[in-house]
Design an enzyme around this catalytic site. Structure first.
Site, short mmCIF file in Angstrom:
data_model
loop_
_atom_site.label_atom_id
_atom_site.label_comp_id
_atom_site.label_asym_id
_atom_site.label_seq_id
_atom_site.Cartn_x
_atom_site.Cartn_y
_atom_site.Cartn_z
N ASN A 70 0.81 -1.23 0.00
CA ASN A 70 0.00 0.00 0.00
C ASN A 70 0.84 1.28 0.00
OD1 ASN A 70 -1.61 -2.11 2.07
ND2 ASN A 70 -2.78 -1.28 0.35
N ILE A 86 1.04 6.83 0.45
CA ILE A 86 0.37 5.78 1.20
C ILE A 86 -1.08 5.72 0.77
CG2 ILE A 86 -0.18 4.87 3.48
CD1 ILE A 86 1.97 6.68 4.61
N CYS A 87 -1.57 4.49 0.58
CA CYS A 87 -2.99 4.34 0.28
C CYS A 87 -3.71 4.05 1.60
CB CYS A 87 -3.22 3.20 -0.70
SG CYS A 87 -4.94 2.83 -0.95
N LEU A 88 -4.36 5.06 2.11
CA LEU A 88 -5.00 4.91 3.41
C LEU A 88 -6.43 5.42 3.28
CD1 LEU A 88 -3.96 3.92 6.13
CD2 LEU A 88 -3.52 6.28 6.76
#
Lengths: 156, 426
Positions: free
Chosen positions: A80, A89-91
């Site tokens: 991610n 960041i994939c959040l």
């Protein structure tokens, strides 16, 4: 001091006095409350254990109405996080449609740490790493450890 | 220039209102930014706005039961029309209302520090009152300089001293500062502001030396029992030891009692003087007192002759007996006169009450008389005219009138005559 500034300084105080586990938070510039730098120690019992990761957190001027941006400054092998210098960041909580003003930086940082404990290969930024994570866990752990050894050594 | 309330102006007002998404609950602009206040103690997490992370200011509750500051929810809603907590769609106008009174009360009771704390005000006050304190009472609030041509501001406590915005030299370090800032400079900035007290060697701020002298342990101070005669003077730190052994210590409480007694004596003397004056007054009123010698004999006599009397009235002398008799008489007379006054008052009241309706009736009768008179005059005029017509010899006159005509009296001599003959039919 505007109410946004006041909130940010309060949150900063809160995060420095009782930071999420394994994190130390500092301000790179004393005058700019909108840029935070975070040092995260890899959570134990994960391939990232003992690694020291630097993150940057920048709060937009519209904060808390717009989400902050968090990036890994240290490279990391993670489905991610983009495997490049930007370290996006994939959040989910940071996505504009999911962000709400009631969310707090501390919650975001805890989510980042949780992402290291439990990567989310179903919503990857690096499809190759996600595949590896799903199919060949041992290889993934090995790669992750070698990245830690290469980039995230303590004292580096 | 158009007069006020022209249509255009009205239009402008409505559009600005319409542009604002939400106007209800907007608090009156206050001089104090409630969000910038420093709260005393820890504010309950339930009273903290999830958006600005400060105790609510003008709280608003949504239909989904979340509370926000009015300003925060308006700002958040402008970016995204959902509840900032649960992200449910939210209509600002119809689905929000002012938070319950109990929340407002809790917020009003939060204790905050005066925003002028940095300037030296140490007051801690309920949040609802801080505005009033700062605007009206706080000595440290900056207000415009009283001097008309000076545009700087000055703390309220110094506003009575005229314009302090001129340069003054600090007497300790030769630096030049504005008079308004000089005290501050000498308190905390001046490099020569500190000096050692000449007596106790403790470092003190120079311009607060006088205050230090009041508590300096080395300063010469008179003994606590000085009012009772102790003449010893010594440094303050020895004084406590001395006080325990001071010869006048024993006298101290006595001295206090003495002072009390003296005060009592003063009161008694004053009373005595009043009594003296009263007696003199009575003497002058034509009750010549017998001479002292005769009083004694008379007193003896009465004592020996009428023991019953002395038993009833245990007076020291006859004079006093008479005096008391006189006083009782006087009081009786006073009571009588007041009773008389009362009776008089009651009578005049009664009289007044009775005459009032009579007067009213009188005026009524008078007015009725007036009306009657008017009627009479009108009728007489009418009759007069009728007579006049008859006199000219109209052929259609009724018989009775022709008879009168034949009598030869064309007109009655007096008006009343006609009335008597033909009383008007009312």
């Amino acid at each position: 001091m505007s109410s946004a500034q006041k909130r940010i300084s309060k949150e900063f105080q809160e995060c420095t006095t009782s930071p999420p586990p394994g994190m130390t938070i500092t301000l790179p510039s004393e005058t700019d409350l909108h840029k935070w730098s975070i040092q995260l120690t890899g959570p134990p019992n994960t391939p990232y254990a003992n690694g020291v990761f630097n993150l940057t957190l920048s709060l937009p001027t519209e904060y808390p109405f717009k989400a902050p941006a968090v990036n890994f400054a240290t490279r990391i092998w993670h489905p991610n996080v983009t495997n490049d210098a930007t370290g996006n960041i994939c959040l989910s909580v940071l996505k504009p449609e999911n962000w709400k003003p009631a969310s707090r930086v501390k919650g975001v940082l805890e989510a980042v740490r949780q992402l290291l404990v439990e990567p989310n290969p179903d919503d990857p930024l690096e499809a190759r790493i996600a595949d590896e994570f799903r199919t060949d866990r041992a290889e993934f752990d090995k790669n992750a450890r070698s990245y830690v050894a290469q980039y995230a050594k303590a004292g580096k | 220039m158009p007069p006020p309330n022209t249509p255009e102006e009205g239009l402008v007002a409505t559009t600005t209102l319409a542009l604002r998404p939400f106007v209800r609950g907007e608090p009156a602009s206050s001089a104090v930014d409630l969000r910038a206040l420093e709260y005393e103690g820890i504010v309950d997490e339930n009273l903290i706005c999830p958006i600005c992370r400060v105790a609510f200011v003008a709280p608003i509750i949504t239909a989904c039961d979340h509370v926000f500051c009015h300003k925060c929810i308006v700002q958040a809603h402008a970016l995204n029309p959902v509840c900032p907590v649960d992200r449910l769609p939210l209509k600002l106008a119809s689905e929000t209302q002012t938070a319950p009174k109990i929340v407002h009360n809790q917020l009003d009771n939060l204790m905050v520090r005066c925003p002028n704390k940095s300037r030296g005000c140490s007051l801690v006050v309920a949040r609802s009152l801080v505005d009033n304190h700062v605007i009206r009472y706080c000595d440290k609030t900056l207000i415009p300089c009283p001097h008309p041509s000076c545009e700087q501001s000055v703390a309220r406590k110094d506003s009575g001293k005229g314009c302090l915005h001129y340069d003054a030299k600090c007497e300790y370090c030769e630096q030049v500062h504005q008079k308004a800032d000089l005290k501050d400079h000498q308190d905390s900035q001046c490099r020569n502001r500190k000096k050692n007290c000449g007596l106790c060697k403790v470092e003190v701020v120079r311009h607060k030396q006088d205050e230090h002298m009041k508590e300096c342990p080395e300063a010469e101070t008179p003994c606590r029992f000085a009012p009772f005669g102790c003449t010893r003077q010594m440094s303050r730190k020895h004084l406590e030891v001395h006080a325990r052994a001071c010869e006048y210590r024993v006298v101290g409480p006595m001295g206090e009692q003495l002072a009390e007694l003296r005060a009592e004596l003063g009161v008694l003397q004053e009373k005595d003087r009043l009594k003296d004056r009263r007696i003199k007054f009575l003497e002058n009123k034509g009750f010549p007192m017998p001479s002292t010698s005769s009083t004694d004999t008379m007193g003896d006599m009465s004592l020996s002759e009428t023991p019953a009397n002395t038993e009833n009235a245990p007076y020291e002398s006859r004079d006093q007996y008479f005096l008391s008799l006189f006083e009782t008489m006087e009081s009786k007379v006073e009571r009588l006169s007041s009773a008389l006054n009362e009776v008089e008052g009651r009578h005049s009241m009664m009289l007044f009450n009775e005459t009032l309706p009579i007067k009213d009736q009188l005026t009524e009768i008078r007015s009725t008389m007036g009306v009657l008179g008017m009627h009479v005059r009108w009728l007489m005029n009418f009759r007069l005219q009728e007579r006049g017509r008859v006199g000219t010899g109209s052929p259609n006159v009724p018989g009775s009138l022709t008879q009168e005509n034949s009598n030869g009296s064309s007109l009655p001599r007096r008006l009343s005559d006609t009335l008597r003959e033909n009383p008007p039919r009312l």
